[in-house]
Scaffold this active site. Structure first.
Site, PDB file in Angstrom:
ATOM      1  N   ASN A 147      61.336  73.982  25.253  1.00  0.00           N
ATOM      2  CA  ASN A 147      61.977  74.980  26.133  1.00  0.00           C
ATOM      3  C   ASN A 147      61.661  74.783  27.614  1.00  0.00           C
ATOM      4  O   ASN A 147      62.449  75.169  28.470  1.00  0.00           O
ATOM      5  CB  ASN A 147      61.688  76.410  25.661  1.00  0.00           C
ATOM      6  CG  ASN A 147      60.233  76.794  25.748  1.00  0.00           C
ATOM      7  OD1 ASN A 147      59.359  75.937  25.828  1.00  0.00           O
ATOM      8  ND2 ASN A 147      59.966  78.080  25.725  1.00  0.00           N
ATOM      9  N   PRO A 186      55.613  64.988  23.398  1.00  0.00           N
ATOM     10  CA  PRO A 186      56.600  66.028  23.726  1.00  0.00           C
ATOM     11  C   PRO A 186      57.479  66.346  22.519  1.00  0.00           C
ATOM     12  O   PRO A 186      57.494  65.591  21.546  1.00  0.00           O
ATOM     13  CB  PRO A 186      57.429  65.377  24.842  1.00  0.00           C
ATOM     14  CG  PRO A 186      57.285  63.907  24.641  1.00  0.00           C
ATOM     15  CD  PRO A 186      55.963  63.670  23.942  1.00  0.00           C
ATOM     16  N   ALA A 187      58.219  67.435  22.606  1.00  0.00           N
ATOM     17  CA  ALA A 187      59.141  67.815  21.532  1.00  0.00           C
ATOM     18  C   ALA A 187      60.180  66.710  21.333  1.00  0.00           C
ATOM     19  O   ALA A 187      60.637  66.082  22.293  1.00  0.00           O
ATOM     20  CB  ALA A 187      59.825  69.125  21.878  1.00  0.00           C
ATOM     21  N   GLU A 222      48.925  78.081  23.613  1.00  0.00           N
ATOM     22  CA  GLU A 222      49.929  78.945  24.257  1.00  0.00           C
ATOM     23  C   GLU A 222      51.018  79.154  23.225  1.00  0.00           C
ATOM     24  O   GLU A 222      51.846  78.263  23.011  1.00  0.00           O
ATOM     25  CB  GLU A 222      50.491  78.259  25.514  1.00  0.00           C
ATOM     26  CG  GLU A 222      49.481  78.037  26.624  1.00  0.00           C
ATOM     27  CD  GLU A 222      49.085  79.312  27.349  1.00  0.00           C
ATOM     28  OE1 GLU A 222      49.679  80.367  27.075  1.00  0.00           O
ATOM     29  OE2 GLU A 222      48.164  79.241  28.178  1.00  0.00           O
ATOM     30  N   LEU A 223      51.028  80.304  22.581  1.00  0.00           N
ATOM     31  CA  LEU A 223      51.892  80.488  21.403  1.00  0.00           C
ATOM     32  C   LEU A 223      53.020  81.492  21.663  1.00  0.00           C
ATOM     33  O   LEU A 223      53.388  81.733  22.798  1.00  0.00           O
ATOM     34  CB  LEU A 223      51.013  80.880  20.209  1.00  0.00           C
ATOM     35  CG  LEU A 223      49.845  79.914  19.945  1.00  0.00           C
ATOM     36  CD1 LEU A 223      48.953  80.407  18.808  1.00  0.00           C
ATOM     37  CD2 LEU A 223      50.337  78.507  19.661  1.00  0.00           C
ATOM     38  N   CYS A 279      58.723  81.943  26.132  1.00  0.00           N
ATOM     39  CA  CYS A 279      57.716  82.737  25.422  1.00  0.00           C
ATOM     40  C   CYS A 279      57.449  84.058  26.137  1.00  0.00           C
ATOM     41  O   CYS A 279      56.948  84.996  25.526  1.00  0.00           O
ATOM     42  CB  CYS A 279      56.434  81.933  25.308  1.00  0.00           C
ATOM     43  SG  CYS A 279      55.920  81.317  26.903  1.00  0.00           S
ATOM     44  N   GLU A 329      46.276  78.833  31.516  1.00  0.00           N
ATOM     45  CA  GLU A 329      46.794  77.688  32.267  1.00  0.00           C
ATOM     46  C   GLU A 329      47.129  78.143  33.680  1.00  0.00           C
ATOM     47  O   GLU A 329      47.588  79.264  33.893  1.00  0.00           O
ATOM     48  CB  GLU A 329      48.024  77.102  31.558  1.00  0.00           C
ATOM     49  CG  GLU A 329      47.630  76.515  30.207  1.00  0.00           C
ATOM     50  CD  GLU A 329      48.740  75.738  29.504  1.00  0.00           C
ATOM     51  OE1 GLU A 329      49.922  76.001  29.755  1.00  0.00           O
ATOM     52  OE2 GLU A 329      48.398  74.857  28.681  1.00  0.00           O
TER      53      GLU A 329
HETATM   54  P1  NAP Z   1      57.332  74.647  17.499  1.00  0.00           P
HETATM   55  O1  NAP Z   1      58.278  74.504  16.377  1.00  0.00           O
HETATM   56  O2  NAP Z   1      55.993  75.200  17.217  1.00  0.00           O
HETATM   57  O3  NAP Z   1      57.217  73.179  18.146  1.00  0.00           O
HETATM   58  C1  NAP Z   1      56.410  72.939  19.253  1.00  0.00           C
HETATM   59  C2  NAP Z   1      55.922  71.507  19.202  1.00  0.00           C
HETATM   60  O4  NAP Z   1      55.135  71.311  18.033  1.00  0.00           O
HETATM   61  C3  NAP Z   1      57.025  70.461  19.143  1.00  0.00           C
HETATM   62  O5  NAP Z   1      56.617  69.330  19.863  1.00  0.00           O
HETATM   63  C4  NAP Z   1      57.096  70.143  17.661  1.00  0.00           C
HETATM   64  O6  NAP Z   1      57.591  68.853  17.381  1.00  0.00           O
HETATM   65  C5  NAP Z   1      55.638  70.219  17.296  1.00  0.00           C
HETATM   66  N1  NAP Z   1      55.383  70.456  15.874  1.00  0.00           N
HETATM   67  C6  NAP Z   1      56.123  71.174  14.994  1.00  0.00           C
HETATM   68  N2  NAP Z   1      55.528  71.166  13.774  1.00  0.00           N
HETATM   69  C7  NAP Z   1      54.390  70.420  13.895  1.00  0.00           C
HETATM   70  C8  NAP Z   1      53.354  70.033  12.987  1.00  0.00           C
HETATM   71  N3  NAP Z   1      53.351  70.418  11.704  1.00  0.00           N
HETATM   72  N4  NAP Z   1      52.351  69.276  13.460  1.00  0.00           N
HETATM   73  C9  NAP Z   1      52.324  68.879  14.747  1.00  0.00           C
HETATM   74  N5  NAP Z   1      53.282  69.209  15.645  1.00  0.00           N
HETATM   75  C10 NAP Z   1      54.298  69.978  15.224  1.00  0.00           C
HETATM   76  O7  NAP Z   1      57.901  75.533  18.657  1.00  0.00           O
HETATM   77  P2  NAP Z   1      59.321  75.415  19.384  1.00  0.00           P
HETATM   78  O8  NAP Z   1      60.336  76.058  18.543  1.00  0.00           O
HETATM   79  O9  NAP Z   1      59.545  74.027  19.831  1.00  0.00           O
HETATM   80  O10 NAP Z   1      59.025  76.268  20.693  1.00  0.00           O
HETATM   81  C11 NAP Z   1      59.215  77.619  20.724  1.00  0.00           C
HETATM   82  C12 NAP Z   1      57.900  78.367  20.563  1.00  0.00           C
HETATM   83  O11 NAP Z   1      57.001  77.988  21.607  1.00  0.00           O
HETATM   84  C13 NAP Z   1      58.089  79.852  20.720  1.00  0.00           C
HETATM   85  O12 NAP Z   1      57.337  80.530  19.752  1.00  0.00           O
HETATM   86  C14 NAP Z   1      57.548  80.131  22.113  1.00  0.00           C
HETATM   87  O13 NAP Z   1      57.123  81.441  22.311  1.00  0.00           O
HETATM   88  C15 NAP Z   1      56.444  79.141  22.203  1.00  0.00           C
HETATM   89  N6  NAP Z   1      56.091  78.885  23.609  1.00  0.00           N
HETATM   90  C16 NAP Z   1      54.927  79.400  24.088  1.00  0.00           C
HETATM   91  C17 NAP Z   1      54.599  79.217  25.412  1.00  0.00           C
HETATM   92  C18 NAP Z   1      53.337  79.784  25.975  1.00  0.00           C
HETATM   93  O14 NAP Z   1      52.949  79.359  27.057  1.00  0.00           O
HETATM   94  N7  NAP Z   1      52.673  80.707  25.306  1.00  0.00           N
HETATM   95  C19 NAP Z   1      55.450  78.499  26.251  1.00  0.00           C
HETATM   96  C20 NAP Z   1      56.626  77.985  25.719  1.00  0.00           C
HETATM   97  C21 NAP Z   1      56.928  78.186  24.387  1.00  0.00           C
HETATM   98  P3  NAP Z   1      59.168  68.612  17.096  1.00  0.00           P
HETATM   99  O15 NAP Z   1      59.829  68.748  18.394  1.00  0.00           O
HETATM  100  O16 NAP Z   1      59.223  67.223  16.571  1.00  0.00           O
HETATM  101  O17 NAP Z   1      59.590  69.643  16.113  1.00  0.00           O
END
Ligand code: NAP
Length: 490
Positions: A156, A180-181, A255-256, A289, A468
Site C-alpha cells: 500500500n 517488498p510485496a 506495524e500492523l 493502516c 517509526e
Molecule cells: P500482508 O498480507 O500481511 O502482506 C504484507 C507483506 O507480508 C507482503 O510483503 C507479503 O508478501 C508478506 N507476507 C504475506 N504472508 C507472508 C508469510 N506467511 N510469510 C512472510 N511474508 C508474508 O498485508 P497486506 O495486505 O499486503 O497489507 C495490508 C495490511 O498492512 C493492512 O492490515 C494494513 O493495516 C497493514 N499496514 C500497516 C501499516 C502500519 O504502519 N501499521 C502500514 C501499512 C499497512 P506478498 O506480497 O508476496 O503477499
C-alpha cells in the site's frame, strides 16, 4: 517506456551486494487500473534471500565503523536523488500500485523525508553517564547498531514503508535486507538504483523480490545472522512472523493493522471534520493502516455532518491514477474489491443504509475495470455489525451515531487494534479527556492527516510494537550497552 525521464529507474532484478541478480523465472507486475503488464521482474527465492543476508552481514563491519557524519552524507545524497527523481518515482508507484499521481509523488516526498530525518538523527545517538552506587565505579551507557536488519513490507506504500525502516537502520549503522510485496517491487528496486548512485556501499541496502513469501520470510525471520526483524503488514501475518522470530530471539518491531475511529462531537467545527474525514478515509482508496475505519458522530451533529460528508465524497473522481483530475484510484485488485463489497452487503443485510454508492459517484471513466470500487458511505451502522470490527481497507465509510462522550470512547476502544484514531471537538476539557482515554498509539485532534517524519508512528494492542520516525525511531535498531568501570580507588 512509461514516459519516464530516466528509464534506468525501472529495474527488473533483485539488488544484492551491489549488483543486479537475475533468476530463472519472472513475476509480472500489472497496473491495477488497467490490468496491463507494467514490467516483468526476476523471481528470486530462498537462495537469493540467503545471499542478501550474507552480503548484509559482510557489509556490516565497515558500514557500522563509518562515522555518523559519513553515513549522514550518503543518506542525504540518497534523499536528494529521491527528490530529484520524484516525478519518475511517483509514476512508477502509480503504475504498480494505482494511487493518483499527485498522491504517489506525495508518498515519495514522505518516504524521502524519513531518509533526510534520520540522516540528521543518526548524528544524535547519545549515551549516558550514570552516578554509580559506589565511589570506585563509573557507569557509562553506549548505543551500538544491532547488526543485520531484515524487513518485509506491504503494497500500500511501496516506497515509504521501506524508507521509514531503511533510513533508521542505515543511520544507526545497521545493514538492511528488504523483501517488498510481490505486487509492488518496482518502487523498491528504483530506491536501490538511487541508493547505488548515492554511493551507499555494496551489501548495505539489499532488495530481494520474489513470490515465495513464506520461504523467503522464513529465511529473514529465522536466520541466525539477522539480528532484527521489522514488518509492516496485516496483524495475522505479523503474529506468525513474531513466532518465527522467537527461535533466534530477534529484536522485533511490527506495524500492523488498524481500525481507526473518527469521532465528531456536537461542538466540532463540522466543515473541518468533513475535510479531515475525507482525507483520512479516502486517501489511497481507503487502503492505509491509519485510514478512518468507523466514523462516530454525536447525535446533535449527525444530520449536518452526514449531509456535508456525502456531498464532499460525491465530488471525488474515480479513475486511472495517471489521468488528469482523478482523485481516487483503483483498489489493489479485483479480489480486494470483492472482500470490501462483501462487508458492504453484510452491513446492509444487518440494517445499515447506503447513503452513497456506485450509482452516485463521479466516475472519471465509464469503462473502469473490476479493481475499482466507488466511494461508499453507509449510515445507520451499529457497533455490533461486522464492518465495525473488521479493517475495511477500502473506500467505505460506516457512520455510527452516539449520545455521550463516554459512549464514544467505549465504542472507539472496542477493538483489538490500537493504531490511529481521530476526533473533532473545540472543548479543551473534552480534548484532554478523550485524547487520554483513547487506546491508540496516535491521536489526530482536529486533524485527519497525522503522519510525518518528526512524529513517532506506531500502534498499541494488536496493531504492533515499536515506533517509526521521530527521535524514537532509532531505538529499534540500537543495542544499549552498559560499561561498568571498576577499581578506580587509589
Ligand atoms: P500482508 O498480507 O500481511 O502482506 C504484507 C507483506 O507480508 C507482503 O510483503 C507479503 O508478501 C508478506 N507476507 C504475506 N504472508 C507472508 C508469510 N506467511 N510469510 C512472510 N511474508 C508474508 O498485508 P497486506 O495486505 O499486503 O497489507 C495490508 C495490511 O498492512 C493492512 O492490515 C494494513 O493495516 C497493514 N499496514 C500497516 C501499516 C502500519 O504502519 N501499521 C502500514 C501499512 C499497512 P506478498 O506480497 O508476496 O503477499
Amino acid at each position: 517506456m512509461h514516459n519516464l525521464n530516466d528509464p534506468q529507474l525501472l529495474k527488473s532484478f533483485s539488488y544484492i551486494n551491489g549488483s543486479w541478480h537475475s533468476s530463472a523465472s519472472d513475476i509480472a507486475v500489472n497496473n491495477p487500473a488497467t490490468g496491463k503488464l507494467v514490467a516483468k521482474v526476476s523471481n528470486a527465492g530462498i537462495a537469493e534471500t540467503e545471499l542478501a543476508v550474507q552480503a548484509a552481514k559482510a557489509a556490516f563491519k565497515a558500514w557500522s565503523a563509518k562515522s555518523a557524519n559519513e553515513r549522514s552524507a550518503l543518506l542525504r545524497t540518497w534523499f536528494n536523488l529521491m527528490m530529484a527523481n520524484q516525478e519518475d518515482l511517483g509514476r512508477i508507484l502509480t503504475l504498480e500500485q494505482g494511487k493518483p499521481l499527485a498522491e504517489a509523488k506525495g508518498e515519495i516526498a514522505y518516504g524521502a523525508a524519513f531518509i533526510e530525518w534520520f540522516a540528521e538523527e543518526g548524528k544524535r545517538v547519545y549515551g549516558d553517564t550514570i552516578p554509580a552506587p559506589s565511589g570506585d565505579k563509573r557507569i557509562v551507557v553506549i548505543k551500538q547498531p544491532i547488526g543485520v536488519v531484515a524487513a518485509i513490507t506491504p503494497w500500500n506504500f511501496p516506497n515509504a514503508m521501506i524508507a521509514r525502516k531503511a533510513a533508521a537502520a542505515l543511520a544507526s549503522g545497521c545493514t538492511f535486507v528488504v523483501r517488498p510485496a510481490t505486487q509492488t517491487p518496482l518502487s523498491a528496486l528504483a530506491m536501490a538504483e538511487l541508493a547505488e548512485r548515492a554511493g551507499i556501499p555494496a551489501g548495505v541496502f539489499n532488495v530481494v523480490v520474489g513470490d515465495d513469501a513464506r520461504g523467503m520470510g522464513k529465511v529473514l525471520t529465522e536466520h541466525e545472522d539477522v539480528a532484527k526483524f521489522t514488518f509492516t503488514g496485516s496483524t495475522g501475518v505479523g503474529k506468525s512472523l513474531i513466532s518465527q522470530c522467537a527461535s533466534t530471539v530477534k529484536k522485533v518491531s511490527m506495524e500492523l493493522g488498524g481500525n481507526a475511529p473518527f469521532i465528531v462531537f456536537d461542538d466540532a467545527d463540522i466543515d473541518a471534520a468533513v475535510a479531515g474525514a475525507l482525507v483520512s478515509k479516502y486517501r489511497n482508496a481507503g487502503q492505509t493502516c491509519v485510514c478512518t475505519n468507523r466514523i462516530l458522530v454525536q447525535e446533535g451533529a449527525l444530520v449536518q455532518f452526514t449531509e456535508k460528508f456525502v456531498a464532499a465524497v460525491k465530488d471525488l473522481v474515480l479513475g486511472n491514477g495517471l489521468d488528469e483530475g482523478v482523485t481516487i484510484g483503483p483498489m489493489i485488485s479485483a479480489q480486494a474489491v470483492g472482500d470490501v463489497k462483501r462487508l458492504i452487503d453484510d452491513s446492509i443485510n444487518q440494517g445499515a443504509q447506503l447513503a452513497l454508492g456506485e450509482d452516485d459517484s463521479k466516475l472519471g471513466d465509464s469503462k473502469l475495470g473490476d479493481s475499482f470500487l466507488a466511494p461508499t458511505i453507509l449510515t445507520g451502522v451499529t457497533n455490533d455489525m461486522s464492518i465495525a470490527h473488521n479493517e475495511i481497507f477500502g473506500p467505505v465509510s460506516p457512520i455510527i451515531s452516539f449520545k455521550t462522550e463516554a459512549e464514544a470512547i467505549a465504542i472507539a476502544n472496542d477493538t483489538e487494534f490500537g493504531l490511529a484514531s481521530y476526533f473533532y471537538s473545540r472543548d479543551i476539557g473534552r480534548i484532554w479527556r478523550v485524547a487520554e482515554g483513547l487506546d491508540f498509539g496516535m491521536v489526530g485532534i482536529n486533524e485527519g492527516l497525522i503522519s510525518n517524519a518528526a512524529a513517532p508512528f506506531g500502534g498499541m494492542k494488536q496493531s504492533g510494537n515499536g515506533r517509526e520516525g521521530s527521535k524514537y525511531g532509532l531505538d529499534d535498531y540500537l543495542e544499549i550497552k552498559y560499561l561498568c568501570m571498576g577499581g578506580l580507588d587509589q
